[in-house]
Enzyme design. Structure first.
Site, PDB file in Angstrom:
ATOM      1  N   LYS A  78       0.862  -1.177   0.000  1.00  0.00           N
ATOM      2  CA  LYS A  78       0.000   0.000   0.000  1.00  0.00           C
ATOM      3  C   LYS A  78       0.900   1.228   0.000  1.00  0.00           C
ATOM      4  CE  LYS A  78      -3.882   1.880   2.751  1.00  0.00           C
ATOM      5  NZ  LYS A  78      -4.706   1.638   3.955  1.00  0.00           N
ATOM      6  N   SER A 153      -9.578   1.633   2.970  1.00  0.00           N
ATOM      7  CA  SER A 153      -8.727   2.422   2.095  1.00  0.00           C
ATOM      8  C   SER A 153      -7.666   1.594   1.365  1.00  0.00           C
ATOM      9  CB  SER A 153      -8.032   3.500   2.922  1.00  0.00           C
ATOM     10  OG  SER A 153      -7.203   2.909   3.905  1.00  0.00           O
ATOM     11  N   SER A 177      -9.661  -0.836   7.140  1.00  0.00           N
ATOM     12  CA  SER A 177      -9.122  -0.655   5.789  1.00  0.00           C
ATOM     13  C   SER A 177      -8.401  -1.846   5.177  1.00  0.00           C
ATOM     14  CB  SER A 177      -8.194   0.550   5.755  1.00  0.00           C
ATOM     15  OG  SER A 177      -8.976   1.706   5.673  1.00  0.00           O
TER      16      SER A 177
END
Ligand code: GLN
Length: 479
Positions: A78, A153, A177
């Site tokens: 990420k 996210s 997330s």
């Protein structure tokens, strides 16, 4: 050979037996990403140029007899996880060109285990969101239905695994997330106990809530990655020694609690059906499944949306146009501070900074912030008491399957999507999202998932239980 849906264990077997090489694997995945990512999934922000070199080195290590657990296996990060010498933008304009000057502990551990870091994935700006739509750069699509969000996210990481671009990825989870995008995309997502995995080198969102976690195809892969990432780190004073986790390793799960009352409102009927079927599978296998009450959970979402923005507003104060990233000059420090932040942050980030500064300002601190802290303590205590009577708590991961791109324009309806995941971060306990049978929506088959929550530091028994569930559920659905 098609490697796209192979898990880590399978790829390691192929590598160890010499049926493939790290370079061949990497080339396969990079080609697939080149052909299928842009404009279709948009999971990646960048493929790292040095990935090839890493793969070559992994092959040398394999040849020399090295048996590191992830040797030669590609992984995506990420975009809020620092990897020295590479951009980590946290999905934000303010860090668009920021090059990490050191690597996160989780990255170092992955490298030591031999993983090949292939690139960085799209995310909601500073991890604020549940759909990956607040990224400053692009909108990631759900590989199961491109008209829908991948969740967020960590939507880029979840979509990358689901699309077969990588066997696993890392995400971060402050309020759901990792788990919610895993649920939307149909992969496994795990949020460890707070302090189980180092936060050193993650772009901070809410420091008392953040944890990095893996997104994988199987629970066994999650177990493997977690055992590599977990443990004490001298750079993060909140981390726990591995022994503390291992102490609970032999705890056997027998009783599962379902907070029925908490699941009354807003849960999609088919998602609930899938959840109930999963509970029946557990019953058939001899687990006891009982209804439980968790009255304080009703306050979890409200407490989260006070504590998290408070921590966001302090953590993001460092982006001042001097120290990191974007810099727009003004006549004075104040002016350049204002200009940089006005141009660099998106709407959702600004909303949370405002909210956080408000709840921390004198006069409101007692009314909001301290109340939220008190609620958090109540939730933690209630949960600790409850875990004297059950071993695991089960809920759907998300109340609905993946929603449409652009569907949730009102921030409050977006926040409500986190109803089952947020209490877990508030309570600092571990939880995993495991896919179940899909639900059908507008002619598409959309993933659905159950979430299992365990007491603090019971990460290993939780993963063992989830592994058992995954197996019996798969066997059941084969017949
Ligand atoms: N969706 C939640 C939020 O917007 C959780 C985010 C996260 O876990 N990083 O805050």
């Amino acid at each position: 050979m098609d490697f796209s849906h192979k898990n880590i264990a399978e790829l390691r077997d192929l590598l160890k037996s010499g049926r493939t090489s790290a370079v061949e694997l990497l080339d396969f995945f990079i080609n697939k990403i080149k052909q299928e990512d842009a404009d279709q999934v948009d999971a990646f922000l960048e493929i790292f140029e040095d990935a090839e070199e890493q793969a070559r080195l992994a092959d040398e290590r394999i040849k020399a007899g090295d048996d590191a657990p992830l040797l030669g296996v590609p992984v995506a990060l990420k975009d809020n996880i620092l990897y020295q010498g590479h951009i980590a933008s946290a999905g934000s304009k303010i860090l668009e060109d920021y090059v990490a000057s050191y690597s996160a502990t989780v990255v170092r551990k992955l490298q030591k285990a031999g993983a090949v870091i292939i690139g960085r994935t799209n995310m909601d700006e500073f991890a604020m969101g549940s759909s990956t739509e607040t990224s400053a750069f692009k909108v990631t699509k759900n590989p199961n239905d491109p008209s829908r969000v991948p969740g967020g996210s960590s939507g880029g990481s979840a979509a990358a695994v689901a699309a077969g671009f990588v066997p696993f990825a890392l995400g971060t989870d402050t309020g759901g997330s990792v788990r919610q995008p895993a649920s939307f995309c149909g992969v496994v997502g795990f949020k460890p106990s707070y302090g189980a995995v180092s936060r050193f080198g993650l772009v901070a969102m809410g420091s008392s809530l953040d944890q990095a976690g893996p997104l994988t195809r199987t629970v066994s892969d999650t177990k493997l990655v977690f055992s590599i990432l977990a443990g004490k780190d001298q750079n993060d004073a909140t981390t726990m020694p591995l022994d503390m986790l291992q102490e609970h390793k032999t705890h056997k799960v027998k009783k599962v609690g379902v907070p029925r009352a908490y699941m009354q409102e807003g849960v999609d009927a088919q998602v609930l059906d899938r959840f109930n079927e999963a509970m029946n599978t557990l019953r058939q296998e001899g687990f006891e499944v009982v209804d439980i009450d968790l009255p304080s959970f009703d306050y979890a979402l409200s407490a989260y949306y006070i504590i998290m923005p408070a921590e966001v507003s302090t953590n993001l104060a460092r982006f001042d146009g001097l120290r990191y990233g974007l810099q727009i000059e003004g006549e004075s420090y104040e002016e350049s501070f204002k200009k940089t932040r006005a141009a660099g942050f998106g709407r959702e980030v600004k909303r949370r900074i405002l909210l956080g500064s408000f709840v921390l300002s004198s006069g409101y601190m007692d009314a909001y912030y301290y109340k939220a802290i008190a609620a958090r303590e109540k939730i933690r205590r209630e949960l600790a008491d409850l875990f004297k009577t059950v071993d695991i708590i089960a809920t759907p991961t998300s109340p609905t399957p993946a929603f449409k791109l652009g569907e949730k324009t009102d921030p409050l309806s977006m926040y409500a999507a986190d109803i089952f995941t947020v209490p877990v971060n508030i309570a600092k306990v571990p939880a995993i999202s495991v896919p179940v049978q899909p639900v059908s929506r507008d002619g598409a088959q959309l993933p659905s998932a159950v979430q299992f929550i365990a007491p603090e530091m019971h990460d290993f028994p939780l993963l063992d239980f989830a592994e058992t569930f995954e197996k019996i559920y798969a066997d059941n659905n084969k017949q």
